[in-house]
Design a protein around this motif. Structure first.
Motif, PDB file in Angstrom:
ATOM      1  N   ASN A  66      36.194  45.557  52.711  1.00  0.00           N
ATOM      2  CA  ASN A  66      36.790  45.194  54.000  1.00  0.00           C
ATOM      3  C   ASN A  66      38.117  44.465  53.815  1.00  0.00           C
ATOM      4  O   ASN A  66      38.578  43.757  54.691  1.00  0.00           O
ATOM      5  N   GLY A  67      38.741  44.651  52.659  1.00  0.00           N
ATOM      6  CA  GLY A  67      39.989  43.981  52.353  1.00  0.00           C
ATOM      7  C   GLY A  67      39.762  42.806  51.445  1.00  0.00           C
ATOM      8  O   GLY A  67      40.278  42.748  50.330  1.00  0.00           O
ATOM      9  N   ALA A  68      38.982  41.829  51.899  1.00  0.00           N
ATOM     10  CA  ALA A  68      38.701  40.634  51.105  1.00  0.00           C
ATOM     11  C   ALA A  68      37.443  40.783  50.270  1.00  0.00           C
ATOM     12  O   ALA A  68      37.346  40.248  49.168  1.00  0.00           O
ATOM     13  N   LEU A  69      36.472  41.488  50.784  1.00  0.00           N
ATOM     14  CA  LEU A  69      35.150  41.615  50.170  1.00  0.00           C
ATOM     15  C   LEU A  69      34.922  43.073  49.797  1.00  0.00           C
ATOM     16  O   LEU A  69      35.144  43.974  50.611  1.00  0.00           O
ATOM     17  N   GLY A  70      34.513  43.308  48.553  1.00  0.00           N
ATOM     18  CA  GLY A  70      34.266  44.677  48.111  1.00  0.00           C
ATOM     19  C   GLY A  70      32.992  44.760  47.305  1.00  0.00           C
ATOM     20  O   GLY A  70      32.519  43.761  46.743  1.00  0.00           O
ATOM     21  N   ALA A  71      32.438  45.952  47.225  1.00  0.00           N
ATOM     22  CA  ALA A  71      31.223  46.167  46.443  1.00  0.00           C
ATOM     23  C   ALA A  71      31.229  47.574  45.881  1.00  0.00           C
ATOM     24  O   ALA A  71      31.799  48.497  46.466  1.00  0.00           O
ATOM     25  N   MET A  72      30.571  47.713  44.737  1.00  0.00           N
ATOM     26  CA  MET A  72      30.375  49.004  44.099  1.00  0.00           C
ATOM     27  C   MET A  72      28.899  49.358  44.191  1.00  0.00           C
ATOM     28  O   MET A  72      28.028  48.608  43.723  1.00  0.00           O
ATOM     29  N   VAL A  73      28.621  50.513  44.793  1.00  0.00           N
ATOM     30  CA  VAL A  73      27.248  50.942  45.042  1.00  0.00           C
ATOM     31  C   VAL A  73      26.830  51.912  43.943  1.00  0.00           C
ATOM     32  O   VAL A  73      27.498  52.918  43.699  1.00  0.00           O
ATOM     33  N   PHE A  74      25.689  51.607  43.303  1.00  0.00           N
ATOM     34  CA  PHE A  74      25.213  52.421  42.189  1.00  0.00           C
ATOM     35  C   PHE A  74      24.162  53.448  42.632  1.00  0.00           C
ATOM     36  O   PHE A  74      24.061  54.515  42.038  1.00  0.00           O
ATOM     37  N   GLY A  75      23.352  53.129  43.607  1.00  0.00           N
ATOM     38  CA  GLY A  75      22.324  54.073  44.058  1.00  0.00           C
ATOM     39  C   GLY A  75      21.166  54.234  43.104  1.00  0.00           C
ATOM     40  O   GLY A  75      20.444  55.237  43.171  1.00  0.00           O
ATOM     41  N   PHE A  84      29.593  42.976  43.495  1.00  0.00           N
ATOM     42  CA  PHE A  84      30.494  42.633  44.588  1.00  0.00           C
ATOM     43  C   PHE A  84      31.573  41.648  44.160  1.00  0.00           C
ATOM     44  O   PHE A  84      31.435  40.906  43.189  1.00  0.00           O
ATOM     45  N   ASN A  85      32.673  41.686  44.923  1.00  0.00           N
ATOM     46  CA  ASN A  85      33.837  40.830  44.703  1.00  0.00           C
ATOM     47  C   ASN A  85      34.274  40.187  46.002  1.00  0.00           C
ATOM     48  O   ASN A  85      34.061  40.738  47.082  1.00  0.00           O
ATOM     49  N   GLU A  86      34.904  39.040  45.864  1.00  0.00           N
ATOM     50  CA  GLU A  86      35.679  38.456  46.961  1.00  0.00           C
ATOM     51  C   GLU A  86      37.028  38.106  46.376  1.00  0.00           C
ATOM     52  O   GLU A  86      37.112  37.479  45.332  1.00  0.00           O
ATOM     53  N   LYS A  87      38.100  38.516  47.028  1.00  0.00           N
ATOM     54  CA  LYS A  87      39.387  38.621  46.360  1.00  0.00           C
ATOM     55  C   LYS A  87      40.033  37.296  45.959  1.00  0.00           C
ATOM     56  O   LYS A  87      41.021  37.289  45.234  1.00  0.00           O
ATOM     57  N   THR A  88      39.503  36.164  46.412  1.00  0.00           N
ATOM     58  CA  THR A  88      40.115  34.884  46.042  1.00  0.00           C
ATOM     59  C   THR A  88      39.431  34.226  44.853  1.00  0.00           C
ATOM     60  O   THR A  88      39.820  33.108  44.482  1.00  0.00           O
ATOM     61  N   LEU A  89      38.470  34.870  44.220  1.00  0.00           N
ATOM     62  CA  LEU A  89      37.774  34.268  43.076  1.00  0.00           C
ATOM     63  C   LEU A  89      38.563  34.568  41.799  1.00  0.00           C
ATOM     64  O   LEU A  89      38.409  35.618  41.188  1.00  0.00           O
ATOM     65  N   TRP A  90      39.408  33.615  41.405  1.00  0.00           N
ATOM     66  CA  TRP A  90      40.275  33.743  40.239  1.00  0.00           C
ATOM     67  C   TRP A  90      40.147  32.493  39.384  1.00  0.00           C
ATOM     68  O   TRP A  90      40.111  31.370  39.908  1.00  0.00           O
ATOM     69  N   THR A  91      40.127  32.658  38.095  1.00  0.00           N
ATOM     70  CA  THR A  91      40.328  31.544  37.193  1.00  0.00           C
ATOM     71  C   THR A  91      41.829  31.256  37.103  1.00  0.00           C
ATOM     72  O   THR A  91      42.653  31.981  37.657  1.00  0.00           O
ATOM     73  N   GLY A  92      42.180  30.199  36.376  1.00  0.00           N
ATOM     74  CA  GLY A  92      43.576  29.849  36.203  1.00  0.00           C
ATOM     75  C   GLY A  92      44.127  29.059  37.362  1.00  0.00           C
ATOM     76  O   GLY A  92      43.420  28.641  38.272  1.00  0.00           O
ATOM     77  N   PHE A 196      27.795  49.061  53.848  1.00  0.00           N
ATOM     78  CA  PHE A 196      29.181  49.039  54.301  1.00  0.00           C
ATOM     79  C   PHE A 196      29.719  47.624  54.240  1.00  0.00           C
ATOM     80  O   PHE A 196      28.958  46.646  54.177  1.00  0.00           O
ATOM     81  N   ALA A 197      31.046  47.508  54.246  1.00  0.00           N
ATOM     82  CA  ALA A 197      31.723  46.216  54.289  1.00  0.00           C
ATOM     83  C   ALA A 197      32.514  46.156  55.582  1.00  0.00           C
ATOM     84  O   ALA A 197      33.461  46.928  55.781  1.00  0.00           O
ATOM     85  N   SER A 198      32.131  45.270  56.470  1.00  0.00           N
ATOM     86  CA  SER A 198      32.704  45.188  57.809  1.00  0.00           C
ATOM     87  C   SER A 198      33.903  44.252  57.834  1.00  0.00           C
ATOM     88  O   SER A 198      33.783  43.075  57.488  1.00  0.00           O
ATOM     89  N   HIS A 199      35.039  44.770  58.276  1.00  0.00           N
ATOM     90  CA  HIS A 199      36.198  43.898  58.472  1.00  0.00           C
ATOM     91  C   HIS A 199      36.048  43.026  59.713  1.00  0.00           C
ATOM     92  O   HIS A 199      36.344  41.821  59.657  1.00  0.00           O
ATOM     93  N   PRO A 200      35.587  43.559  60.848  1.00  0.00           N
ATOM     94  CA  PRO A 200      35.438  42.687  62.020  1.00  0.00           C
ATOM     95  C   PRO A 200      34.501  41.511  61.779  1.00  0.00           C
ATOM     96  O   PRO A 200      34.762  40.399  62.235  1.00  0.00           O
ATOM     97  N   LEU A 380      42.919  52.176  50.472  1.00  0.00           N
ATOM     98  CA  LEU A 380      43.876  51.188  50.944  1.00  0.00           C
ATOM     99  C   LEU A 380      43.292  50.393  52.112  1.00  0.00           C
ATOM    100  O   LEU A 380      43.444  49.162  52.171  1.00  0.00           O
ATOM    101  N   ILE A 381      42.625  51.066  53.025  1.00  0.00           N
ATOM    102  CA  ILE A 381      41.958  50.363  54.124  1.00  0.00           C
ATOM    103  C   ILE A 381      40.911  49.404  53.572  1.00  0.00           C
ATOM    104  O   ILE A 381      40.774  48.260  54.027  1.00  0.00           O
ATOM    105  N   ALA A 382      40.165  49.856  52.565  1.00  0.00           N
ATOM    106  CA  ALA A 382      39.064  49.061  52.026  1.00  0.00           C
ATOM    107  C   ALA A 382      39.523  47.886  51.189  1.00  0.00           C
ATOM    108  O   ALA A 382      38.775  46.903  51.039  1.00  0.00           O
ATOM    109  N   SER A 383      40.736  47.945  50.632  1.00  0.00           N
ATOM    110  CA  SER A 383      41.167  46.890  49.717  1.00  0.00           C
ATOM    111  C   SER A 383      42.334  46.066  50.233  1.00  0.00           C
ATOM    112  O   SER A 383      42.793  45.161  49.533  1.00  0.00           O
ATOM    113  N   SER A 384      42.808  46.315  51.449  1.00  0.00           N
ATOM    114  CA  SER A 384      43.936  45.542  51.962  1.00  0.00           C
ATOM    115  C   SER A 384      43.898  45.515  53.482  1.00  0.00           C
ATOM    116  O   SER A 384      44.362  46.443  54.141  1.00  0.00           O
TER     117      SER A 384
END
Length: 811
Positions: A66-75, A84-92, A196-200, A380-384
């Motif tokens: 949904n831009g900020a939150l992403g996941a990889m589905v294995f099934g 899953f990821n949230e885009k602000t989780l960075w070291t440094g 799914f990852a909901s932007h709203p 692009l929709i899913a990652s930004s």
């Protein structure tokens, strides 16, 4: 609910929860979790699908975001994995030992001028020598991090289910898994999963259902690679919180499990177990206390907003949550429709379709190319999306704590390439994170400009992070690139060119452009060879020696200064700066020299080797993404010579850039050849681009290249089908966007346009090229035929009105 709430603290396990504000909320909303009608299943034309679970994150798992939150589905059947990821989780960054934004620790008087003087004397400087004088080791740079995994363990799941299907619907942004537990599909129970990852709503959500009642039994748990993460479980909610040891960044994830029927039990180990339910669904939110504010980059504790996000999503119920997500996604995705005559072969999974394509077996080739185009827009929709950080080297998806290249923002092409399709494929909203990020870089960039150059303006070099790393490191062939800020500013100005939003130009684009231009007004140097102004030291990315006035450096700076001048004129501001810009442009080395064998020179001296096949073709920047080289010019012919000499090889992103180059040269067949190479040699089974390893820029560059083949507008004329390949003799496209706020559709047959639609967002004159001979133009909004001026050469001029749609018909 029959379970007993428990609290537990489990180190190094991502999981835990905060109780719902109202104790019965989870059960009260569970009735919205009934199984979705199978009738909603989309066609395979816009769906990636596979007949087995994913065994590998990079090559097989499927992305949602949904831009900020992403996941990889294995099934995977017995234990579903959603990494899953949230885009602000960075070291440094701040809090990390020795972090310095890449700025020099101590002043280095004469270091820069010493290198410049050496280049003036010798004509070049060795990259190792330059890095020793101007670089320094990275300290506290950090890397993008995986948040962890959501695991859904299913006891008694079949080892080899019948009728297995794993898919990603691009049109709905839904990932599904379907299988039957039984000897035959007719005799067993069919299970369905949907994610799914909901932007709203700002959450990741999913649901498990079955054909038969009471068949859903599973355990939800969260795992993390981050030491010290603790969990609490209460009321079916797992809350995980921790602090990165590297920099003190607080991070948290919350997962709420909701059931219909059966029981739900909180486990002592930080898990939630569902037994004998008709369905189970979940909502997950994650975040950190990161803020994009220099110099601390810290904001509020994420706990309150995550609690609110999960609670609000659960209150909606699954079906309304899902419906809002699909509607939000479709509002963007459905704007564009490409038909190149594709026909999806029956019962051919996507990985098999790619294998056939790679082997040149024929059927489904156009289907894969159309799918790839749609996939780039989906990614692009899913990652930004607005409110998130921009897409990084891996979009939003990363499964490692030590990802390749830190999964950071490389600004010598990769970050910029991520956004090439944003406007052309009618997804301008997805560029907002990039615009916000550029704005946030200005503050640290000013400090780097002062500390490293002693100048005005702002600067950023070869690579950066969310923590304002705008200085240098010490990798000799990839550390010095002060032109990056100028290149980033091109994206701000392109947004204005496409939208004609003068408010954006005034408040966002022009201030950043002006400061970047001031940096170069202070730092250009007179070349003793001919008295022209050059960038020095100058380096053509990852290739050769340091020199003065490489083609790419000169082209980027020329593009910035000329765009800033045009922007100032459009805003009627800064008369003194405009005069300074005009005077500097008159003295600036053009960076467009034709060499001894007809090539466009990469360096100011004629050093190009016709046998050189380096993957970077940076000296063609003026061709693409800039718009200084026009079709039919001497420079265009020289660019073709250079591009031909470099060949069709390279890494994924390199091939993608070459698709765009050949499209700009109006050679659709060669552009298509590079597209085929990109798909055959640099595309993984899940259709991700590979460098190798996975980099998402190739996906976005390839999608951009397809759009460039069908529509161009960089020179003030709307060119329809400028580089249509013979492989697509008939088809149509709807919803592409041209500069001057114009939405375009075209139908073609036998390689020639038959009809076109033009929807004007602004009043103004439009020049349109492609239709030979006279054309008929009808204003569909006013329901009348309008007169146009025929300029010959297949070009006509139309006076358009804002909000009106015009239909153009061939003779």
């Amino acid at each position: 609910m029959n379970g007993v709430s428990r609290r537990t603290a489990v180190k190094s396990v991502l999981g835990g929860g905060a109780a719902l504000a109202a104790g019965g909320l989870a059960q009260a909303s569970a009735t919205a979790g009934a199984a979705s009608p199978e009738a909603r299943k989309p066609s395979d034309e816009s769906t990636l699908w596979y007949d087995r679970p994913a065994a590998d994150w990079e090559t097989e798992a499927l992305p949602v975001g949904n831009g900020a939150l992403g996941a990889m589905v294995f099934g995977t059947v017995a234990s579903e994995r959603l990494q899953f990821n949230e885009k602000t989780l960075w070291t440094g960054g701040p809090g990390s030992a020795g972090y310095d934004h890449g700025d020099w620790h101590e002043p280095r008087p004469g270091a820069l001028t010493g290198i410049q003087d050496a280049i003036d004397a010798d004509g070049k400087a060795d990259p190792e020598k330059v890095a020793a004088a101007l670089g320094q080791p990275k300290t506290g740079y950090g890397a993008y991090q995986t948040f962890g995994d959501l695991r859904i363990d299913v006891p008694g799941a079949p080892g080899e289910p019948t009728g297995y299907r794993r898919e990603l619907s691009l049109g709905e942004a839904l990932s599904r898994v379907t299988y039957t537990d039984g000897a035959t599909a007719e005799g067993g129970t069919t299970y369905r999963r949907e994610f799914f990852a909901s932007h709203p709503a700002g959450v990741l959500a999913g649901r498990l259902t079955a054909d038969d009642s009471g068949r859903i039994s599973c355990t939800f748990r969260l795992t993390s690679p981050h030491e010290g993460t603790s969990t609490e479980t209460e009321g079916g909610r797992i809350t995980a919180r921790g602090t990165l040891r590297d920099n003190g960044l607080r991070h948290e994830a919350q997962l709420q499990v909701v059931t219909e029927g059966g029981t739900r039990t909180d486990g002592d180990d930080g898990s939630v177990t569902v037994r004998d339910a008709d369905s189970a669904w979940f909502v997950l939110a994650a975040g950190t206390d990161y803020a994009d504010t220099f110099p601390d980059y810290r904001g509020e504790d994420p706990h309150p907003r995550l609690t609110a996000a999960v609670t609000d999503a659960v209150r909606q119920g699954y079906e309304p949550l899902r419906a809002a997500h699909v509607a939000d996604h479709r509002a963007l995705f459905d704007r564009v429709r490409l038909d190149i005559g594709q026909s999806v072969p029956d019962d051919v999974p996507t990985d098999a379709l790619l294998k056939r394509y790679t082997g040149g077996e024929g059927p489904g080739e156009r289907a894969l190319e159309a799918l790839y185009f749609a996939y780039g827009r989906y990614l692009l929709i899913a990652s930004s999306r607005p409110g998130s950080l921009p897409a990084n080297l891996q979009g939003v998806w990363n499964h490692s704590t030590e990802p390749p290249w830190s999964a950071d923002y490389h600004t010598n092409i990769n970050l910029q390439m991520n956004y090439w399709p944003a406007h052309a494929t009618n997804l301008a909203e997805t560029a907002e994170p990039l615009h916000r990020y550029i704005t946030a870089l200005r503050a640290p960039g000013r400090r780097s400009a002062e500390k490293l150059f002693g100048s005005r303006g702002w600067v950023v070099h070869n690579e950066t992070t969310p923590y304002g790393f705008t200085g240098v490191h010490d990798w000799p062939t990839a550390f010095w690139f002060p032109e990056a800020a100028a290149w980033l500013c091109r994206h701000l100005y392109e947004h204005y060119l496409f939208t004609r939003d003068s408010g954006f130009l005034r408040t966002t684009a022009y201030p950043a452009m002006k400061e970047a231009a001031e940096f170069w007004l202070d730092n250009l140097r007179t070349d003793p060879r001919d008295g022209l102004l050059v960038v020095t030291p100058s380096y053509s990315p990852e290739h050769g020696d340091f020199t003065a006035g490489t083609a790419m450096s000169q082209q980027i700076v020329h593009d910035l200064l000329s765009s800033t001048l045009a922007a100032a004129r459009a805003l009627d501001t800064d008369g003194g700066l405009r005069r300074e810009l005009r005077g500097t442009l008159d003295k600036l080395d053009p960076g467009l020299r034709v060499g001894s064998w007809g090539q466009l020179q990469e360096w100011k001296a004629d050093l190009d080797d016709p046998k050189d096949d380096h993957r970077h073709v940076s000296h063609l920047y003026a061709l693409h993404p800039a718009a200084r080289i026009e079709h039919g010019s001497e420079e265009a012919a020289a660019a073709k010579v250079s591009l031909t000499a470099r060949g069709d090889g390279g890494t994924g992103w390199s091939k993608a850039w070459k698709v765009n180059f050949w499209a700009r040269l109006r050679d659709g067949d060669h552009a298509h050849t590079l597209l085929r190479q990109l798909l055959k040699e640099s595309t993984l089974p899940n259709l991700w681009d590979t460098h190798p390893p996975f980099q998402i820029d190739g996906n976005f560059g390839g999608t951009s290249g397809i759009a460039e083949m069908l529509l161009q507008s960089q020179h003030g004329t709307v060119d329809l089908l400028p580089a249509l390949p013979a492989a697509w003799p008939e088809g149509s496209v709807r919803g592409l966007r041209a500069r001057r706020d114009l939405i375009v559709g075209v139908d073609w047959q036998d390689g020639a346009p038959r009809t076109a639609t033009l929807r004007a967002g602004r009043d103004g004159t439009l020049r349109v090229r492609c239709f030979p001979g006279a054309v008929s133009v009808r204003d569909r909004t006013a329901r009348r035929t309008v007169r146009v001026r025929d300029e010959g050469g297949g070009t006509f001029v139309l006076t358009a009105l804002a909000g009106h749609t015009y239909t153009v018909s061939a003779p």
